[in-house]
Scaffold this motif. Sequence first.
Motif, PDB file in Angstrom:
ATOM      1  N   ILE A 105       0.858  -1.234  -0.088  1.00  0.00           N
ATOM      2  CA  ILE A 105       0.240   0.223   0.185  1.00  0.00           C
ATOM      3  C   ILE A 105       0.909   1.343   0.006  1.00  0.00           C
ATOM      4  O   ILE A 105       0.601   2.391  -0.768  1.00  0.00           O
ATOM      5  CB  ILE A 105      -0.973   0.043   1.056  1.00  0.00           C
ATOM      6  CG1 ILE A 105      -1.988  -1.288   0.929  1.00  0.00           C
ATOM      7  CG2 ILE A 105      -1.762   1.356   1.346  1.00  0.00           C
ATOM      8  CD1 ILE A 105      -2.739  -1.630   2.133  1.00  0.00           C
ATOM      9  N   GLY A 106       2.044   1.252   0.813  1.00  0.00           N
ATOM     10  CA  GLY A 106       2.938   2.294   0.871  1.00  0.00           C
ATOM     11  C   GLY A 106       3.489   2.681  -0.632  1.00  0.00           C
ATOM     12  O   GLY A 106       3.974   3.707  -0.988  1.00  0.00           O
ATOM     13  N   ALA A 107       3.812   1.545  -1.276  1.00  0.00           N
ATOM     14  CA  ALA A 107       4.507   1.562  -2.334  1.00  0.00           C
ATOM     15  C   ALA A 107       3.398   2.302  -3.647  1.00  0.00           C
ATOM     16  O   ALA A 107       3.910   2.921  -4.293  1.00  0.00           O
ATOM     17  CB  ALA A 107       4.893   0.105  -2.945  1.00  0.00           C
ATOM     18  N   PHE A 108       2.281   1.890  -3.573  1.00  0.00           N
ATOM     19  CA  PHE A 108       1.123   2.641  -4.298  1.00  0.00           C
ATOM     20  C   PHE A 108       1.307   4.038  -3.915  1.00  0.00           C
ATOM     21  O   PHE A 108       1.403   4.919  -5.068  1.00  0.00           O
ATOM     22  CB  PHE A 108      -0.171   2.083  -4.044  1.00  0.00           C
ATOM     23  CG  PHE A 108      -0.620   0.839  -4.767  1.00  0.00           C
ATOM     24  CD1 PHE A 108      -0.541   0.925  -6.228  1.00  0.00           C
ATOM     25  CD2 PHE A 108      -0.995  -0.247  -3.958  1.00  0.00           C
ATOM     26  CE1 PHE A 108      -0.982  -0.331  -6.760  1.00  0.00           C
ATOM     27  CE2 PHE A 108      -1.331  -1.439  -4.617  1.00  0.00           C
ATOM     28  CZ  PHE A 108      -1.334  -1.284  -6.185  1.00  0.00           C
ATOM     29  N   PHE A 109       1.321   4.402  -3.143  1.00  0.00           N
ATOM     30  CA  PHE A 109       1.370   5.970  -2.601  1.00  0.00           C
ATOM     31  C   PHE A 109       2.696   6.534  -3.334  1.00  0.00           C
ATOM     32  O   PHE A 109       2.671   7.546  -3.867  1.00  0.00           O
ATOM     33  CB  PHE A 109       1.244   6.144  -1.204  1.00  0.00           C
ATOM     34  CG  PHE A 109       1.082   7.724  -0.737  1.00  0.00           C
ATOM     35  CD1 PHE A 109      -0.028   8.144  -0.886  1.00  0.00           C
ATOM     36  CD2 PHE A 109       2.155   8.488  -0.566  1.00  0.00           C
ATOM     37  CE1 PHE A 109      -0.260   9.702  -0.602  1.00  0.00           C
ATOM     38  CE2 PHE A 109       2.031   9.664  -0.402  1.00  0.00           C
ATOM     39  CZ  PHE A 109       0.791  10.341  -0.390  1.00  0.00           C
TER      40      PHE A 109
END
Lengths: 302, 396
Positions: A105-109
């Motif tokens: 999820i952090g990588a998406f951001f």
Amino acid sequence: MNQTQNHPRTSAPLLGMSKAHFARRKITNIVMLSLTGAATVLAIIPLLWITLYVTIQGSRFLNIEFFTQLPTPVGVPGGGIVNAIVGTGLVVGVACVIAIPVAIIGAFFAADYPNTPLGLAIRFGTDVLSGIPSIVMGIFAYTIIVLPQRRFSAFAAGVALAIIMLPLVLRTTEEMLKLVPRGLREGSLALGASNWKTSVQVLLPAALNGVVTGIMLAIARAAGEAAPMLFTAFGSTGLVTDLNESTATLPHTIYIYAMSPFKDWQEKAWAAALVLIALVLGLNILARALTWWRARQMGLNY
Amino acid sequence: MFKQVFLFIALLAFAVNVAACATPTAAPTSAPVKVVETKVVEQTKVVEKVVEKVITPTPGPAAPKPGSIVINGAGASFPYPLYSRWFFEFAYVNPAIRVNYNPIGSGGGISQITAKTVEFGGSDAPMTDAEYDKAKGVQMFPIVAGPVVPVYNIKDDAGKMITATLKFPATALGDIYLGKIAKWNDPVLVSANPGVTLPAKDIKVIVRADSSGTTYTFTDYLAASNPEYKTKMGGANKLPKWLPSTLAGNQNPGVTALVQNTDGAIGYVEISFAKEGKLPYGSVQNKAGEYIIATREGVQAAMADFGNDLGDKLVASIVNGPSKTTYPISTYTYLMIYMDQTDCVKGKAMFEFFKWAMSPDGDKFAASLDYVPLPDAVQKLVEAKLSKVTCQGKPF
């Protein structure tokens, strides 16, 4: 490979270059080629050496008992390391559950908003985090979990490993998401898909290869960490399935057995090292195989 | 069509990934266990029947699951061979209780019991007043005694390892650790060891890297036997400032391994490490002038030399005793617990283990590994102290 050979050889020097010049280029080419070749072989030698050596040393002491029995104290023959194998699975499992969702999820951001302050902070933070020695993660988990809870636990070990895995998974996922063609994303949005639907149903599947590889590599790295285990998992001689209990892990077991002056334990350390290497190598090969298989399914030529 | 294949593959890949993470965590929760039921019929016949049943975790006070009460300890590596054997054997006595022990060194044991991360600590060195201040309510008590032996690895000029039992005169070990005796063929060692050809090799002095009770005992002896050592290095110390030329190993196993791998090395370890590690160990000249090789009797004599008065702290130094048969580098090894336990179940289980360890059943294993059980008088002191332990302020 040997470009100079393909040049048409004319009796007249080409563009004023002498025959000697060509000979020099050819020799340079051969020298550099063999140098790079030698460096490549040198780079592979440690892996082959370690794998072979551990296999030769370890396989002598491997038997079914080794995988099914609990360890025995010094002087009592037999025994295995089933507790360490299960313990490593338990601890790495906890680390996966904690690290993977957060990382993805952090990588998406980070991939969607690369130049926002938060995006930059994520990237910078994870880069710094991946450079911190693993023993520090162990002390960290010891301080925030073991000390307040007043018990060593598989959970604390999992948290320490999760922090080690987090930057690895996050950064690979982010890089993979960035490789997805912009058109795919824009197409999805243009067709009316919401942002999260685009992320989960278009971007993630397209980047899945790299993401899975990243996860596998992170697991392999985490499974081999001994230093943080000293402060967190603590070690146990029993088969542990409760996250709140201290547990044995493979690297920690290898550390204890290899350091011991007892021949019997040193032999077990080799066998345990072989098990760990097989596990890590197996995960890596699995990751590669998945990548290859999926690429073929999609008709892509990687 | 393409999209479906796509999604399917994505799902599959995810499943494999999740499986890779989750599979090893799958735990065998309920396995069929063979339970032997023994019934005495009419006082004469014993009928034995084997019943196969699945023990499932049921709520309520059912029979405890094997290993359901876990007790963690950490500390001294000196008694680790015995402790690991005890825990292994005790699992047959009471399968419900499992004891884990991490041999991180005596200093580590004291800091972990202070941090209350373990139920009990182990140490061969008595706690200092400063350490007691930080860990209020901690009680030490001896559980067993044993010898520290000088181990060496010397290859003679032909390259063969010297396996003879070397004799170390009273001040020799102190002088070696001070660097005054630097060669194996030093006149002091040569004259004490007629019949052994000692090579002209440098003595590689091996010490402990960590805060150690074995070091405490060894330096306690060095200070008692060698006045010059006492002036220069002080008394017993868990982590003294050794000469820069010394090599250091972690815990007893680390020192043993370092001696095994270093030609010309001398080190000090608990005797079972020397035996299991196949290293020769020397005899040491005691206060009465006799050369004594570490034995059960030698340690018993050392304990007898200092009487059975261990004071309220239940600690005593037993190095360099005066009797002729005394082995001079002996020590009690201690366990540390809180006099008021917070977890009654664990506390009770722990005492059950201690009681068993000090009983003849436990002594058996101590003897087989060259540890020496406590004299009866000391054991009574320990039992009297343990009977005063409370749980959450109430007696057990």
